[in-house]
Design a protein around this motif. Structure first.
Motif, mmCIF file in Angstrom:
data_model
loop_
_atom_site.group_PDB
_atom_site.id
_atom_site.type_symbol
_atom_site.label_atom_id
_atom_site.label_comp_id
_atom_site.label_asym_id
_atom_site.label_seq_id
_atom_site.Cartn_x
_atom_site.Cartn_y
_atom_site.Cartn_z
ATOM 1 N N ASP A 73 0.880 -1.163 0.000
ATOM 2 C CA ASP A 73 0.000 0.000 0.000
ATOM 3 C C ASP A 73 0.922 1.219 0.000
ATOM 4 O OD1 ASP A 73 -1.700 2.132 0.549
ATOM 5 O OD2 ASP A 73 -2.942 0.986 1.919
ATOM 6 N N ASN A 74 1.148 1.773 -1.156
ATOM 7 C CA ASN A 74 2.104 2.878 -1.258
ATOM 8 C C ASN A 74 1.619 4.128 -0.516
ATOM 9 O OD1 ASN A 74 4.030 1.426 -2.689
ATOM 10 N ND2 ASN A 74 3.216 2.038 -4.688
ATOM 11 N N ALA A 75 0.326 4.289 -0.408
ATOM 12 C CA ALA A 75 -0.200 5.439 0.335
ATOM 13 C C ALA A 75 0.162 5.350 1.815
ATOM 14 C CB ALA A 75 -1.711 5.524 0.165
ATOM 15 N N LYS A 76 0.296 4.121 2.302
ATOM 16 C CA LYS A 76 0.652 3.904 3.706
ATOM 17 C C LYS A 76 2.140 3.604 3.880
ATOM 18 C CE LYS A 76 -3.894 2.225 5.143
ATOM 19 N NZ LYS A 76 -4.650 1.108 5.776
ATOM 20 N N ASN A 77 2.867 3.575 2.752
ATOM 21 C CA ASN A 77 4.309 3.284 2.817
ATOM 22 C C ASN A 77 4.582 1.960 3.515
ATOM 23 O OD1 ASN A 77 6.394 4.724 1.583
ATOM 24 N ND2 ASN A 77 7.237 5.433 3.527
ATOM 25 N N THR A 78 3.764 0.967 3.179
ATOM 26 C CA THR A 78 3.805 -0.316 3.888
ATOM 27 C C THR A 78 3.716 -1.472 2.898
ATOM 28 O OG1 THR A 78 2.745 0.677 5.830
ATOM 29 C CG2 THR A 78 2.682 -1.717 5.659
ATOM 30 N N VAL A 79 4.431 -2.534 3.233
ATOM 31 C CA VAL A 79 4.405 -3.768 2.465
ATOM 32 C C VAL A 79 3.943 -4.892 3.397
ATOM 33 C CG1 VAL A 79 5.793 -5.405 1.139
ATOM 34 C CG2 VAL A 79 6.254 -2.962 0.985
ATOM 35 N N TYR A 80 3.232 -5.847 2.835
ATOM 36 C CA TYR A 80 2.665 -6.931 3.633
ATOM 37 C C TYR A 80 3.093 -8.290 3.097
ATOM 38 C CZ TYR A 80 -0.447 -3.043 4.772
ATOM 39 O OH TYR A 80 -0.948 -1.828 5.149
ATOM 40 N N LEU A 81 3.060 -9.261 3.970
ATOM 41 C CA LEU A 81 3.247 -10.655 3.570
ATOM 42 C C LEU A 81 2.190 -11.485 4.284
ATOM 43 C CD1 LEU A 81 5.019 -12.597 1.870
ATOM 44 C CD2 LEU A 81 6.261 -13.098 3.989
ATOM 45 N N GLN A 82 1.187 -11.904 3.535
ATOM 46 C CA GLN A 82 0.150 -12.769 4.079
ATOM 47 C C GLN A 82 0.621 -14.208 3.962
ATOM 48 O OE1 GLN A 82 -2.925 -12.017 5.533
ATOM 49 N NE2 GLN A 82 -2.974 -14.205 5.984
ATOM 50 N N MET A 83 0.677 -14.902 5.086
ATOM 51 C CA MET A 83 1.186 -16.275 5.108
ATOM 52 C C MET A 83 0.079 -17.203 5.587
ATOM 53 S SD MET A 83 4.990 -15.595 6.678
ATOM 54 C CE MET A 83 4.371 -15.153 8.284
ATOM 55 N N ASN A 84 -0.335 -18.099 4.712
ATOM 56 C CA ASN A 84 -1.383 -19.064 5.028
ATOM 57 C C ASN A 84 -0.817 -20.479 4.997
ATOM 58 O OD1 ASN A 84 -3.261 -16.921 5.087
ATOM 59 N ND2 ASN A 84 -3.689 -17.160 2.894
ATOM 60 N N SER A 85 -1.566 -21.399 5.563
ATOM 61 C CA SER A 85 -1.172 -22.819 5.569
ATOM 62 C C SER A 85 0.273 -22.989 6.018
ATOM 63 C CB SER A 85 -1.364 -23.416 4.167
ATOM 64 O OG SER A 85 -2.713 -23.285 3.746
ATOM 65 N N LEU A 86 0.594 -22.358 7.108
ATOM 66 C CA LEU A 86 1.985 -22.357 7.575
ATOM 67 C C LEU A 86 2.451 -23.739 7.990
ATOM 68 C CD1 LEU A 86 1.884 -18.961 9.434
ATOM 69 C CD2 LEU A 86 3.544 -19.582 7.670
ATOM 70 N N LYS A 87 3.723 -23.984 7.741
ATOM 71 C CA LYS A 87 4.368 -25.270 8.026
ATOM 72 C C LYS A 87 5.528 -25.051 8.990
ATOM 73 C CE LYS A 87 3.427 -26.760 3.268
ATOM 74 N NZ LYS A 87 4.036 -27.266 2.005
ATOM 75 N N PRO A 88 5.940 -26.084 9.691
ATOM 76 C CA PRO A 88 7.085 -25.930 10.602
ATOM 77 C C PRO A 88 8.330 -25.407 9.888
ATOM 78 C CG PRO A 88 5.951 -27.978 11.074
ATOM 79 C CD PRO A 88 5.313 -27.411 9.829
ATOM 80 N N GLU A 89 8.508 -25.784 8.640
ATOM 81 C CA GLU A 89 9.685 -25.325 7.885
ATOM 82 C C GLU A 89 9.623 -23.854 7.523
ATOM 83 O OE1 GLU A 89 7.742 -27.948 7.203
ATOM 84 O OE2 GLU A 89 7.462 -28.211 5.032
ATOM 85 N N ASP A 90 8.519 -23.191 7.790
ATOM 86 C CA ASP A 90 8.429 -21.743 7.592
ATOM 87 C C ASP A 90 8.980 -20.978 8.792
ATOM 88 O OD1 ASP A 90 5.224 -22.293 6.091
ATOM 89 O OD2 ASP A 90 7.118 -21.878 5.060
ATOM 90 N N THR A 91 9.315 -21.682 9.856
ATOM 91 C CA THR A 91 9.870 -21.032 11.042
ATOM 92 C C THR A 91 11.200 -20.368 10.718
ATOM 93 O OG1 THR A 91 8.804 -22.576 12.572
ATOM 94 C CG2 THR A 91 10.770 -21.445 13.362
ATOM 95 N N ALA A 92 11.276 -19.074 11.012
ATOM 96 C CA ALA A 92 12.470 -18.295 10.674
ATOM 97 C C ALA A 92 12.289 -16.865 11.175
ATOM 98 C CB ALA A 92 12.703 -18.288 9.170
ATOM 99 N N VAL A 93 13.358 -16.114 11.069
ATOM 100 C CA VAL A 93 13.274 -14.660 11.240
ATOM 101 C C VAL A 93 13.017 -14.066 9.860
ATOM 102 C CG1 VAL A 93 14.485 -12.566 11.883
ATOM 103 C CG2 VAL A 93 14.759 -14.639 13.259
#
Length: 131
Positions: A73-93
């Motif tokens: 959303d460039n008006a808000k100067n913000t970027v998003y990452l929607q993460m669904n169906s998360l798996k243990p291997e997605d664990t990270a910083v």
């Protein structure tokens, strides 16, 4: 200078969802390519997703395609990452990053998957997926 701050991380069960936000300050990121990277313990940092300035072009790590969605959303100067169906291997910083180079503005090329293309980084936020 651009400052990036991530939020929205935490602990979630397998199959759950999280939405990460990356708020920028100091300068508009509306013309920047933006990326999300992650690093798990003992592993190298890897590209997760990227988005061009308009949002018209995106790219994803193969293992997250169909589960993660990057948006901005460039008006808000913000970027998003929607993460669904998360798996243990997605664990990270997870870290967001900004690339101001106009040569990479129109498409997420192979070079945009490389951390060296990005000049500005957030501090990172922990995402833990429990099984």
């Amino acid at each position: 200078q651009v400052q990036l701050v991530e939020s929205g991380g935490g602990l979630v069960q397998v199959g759950g969802s999280l939405r990460l936000s990356c708020a920028a300050s100091g300068r508009s990121i509306s013309m920047y390519t933006m990326g999300w990277f992650r690093q798990a313990p003992g592993k190298e940092r890897e590209f997760v997703a990227g988005i061009t300035w308009s949002g018209g072009n995106t790219d994803y790590l193969d293992s997250v395609k169909g589960r993660f969605t990057i948006s901005r959303d460039n008006a808000k100067n913000t970027v998003y990452l929607q993460m669904n169906s998360l798996k243990p291997e997605d664990t990270a910083v997870y870290s967001c990053a900004a690339d101001p180079d106009p040569r990479r503005r129109l498409t997420i090329s192979q070079s945009s998957r490389n951390a060296y293309a990005y000049d500005y980084w957030g501090q990172g936020i922990q995402v833990t997926v429990s099984s």
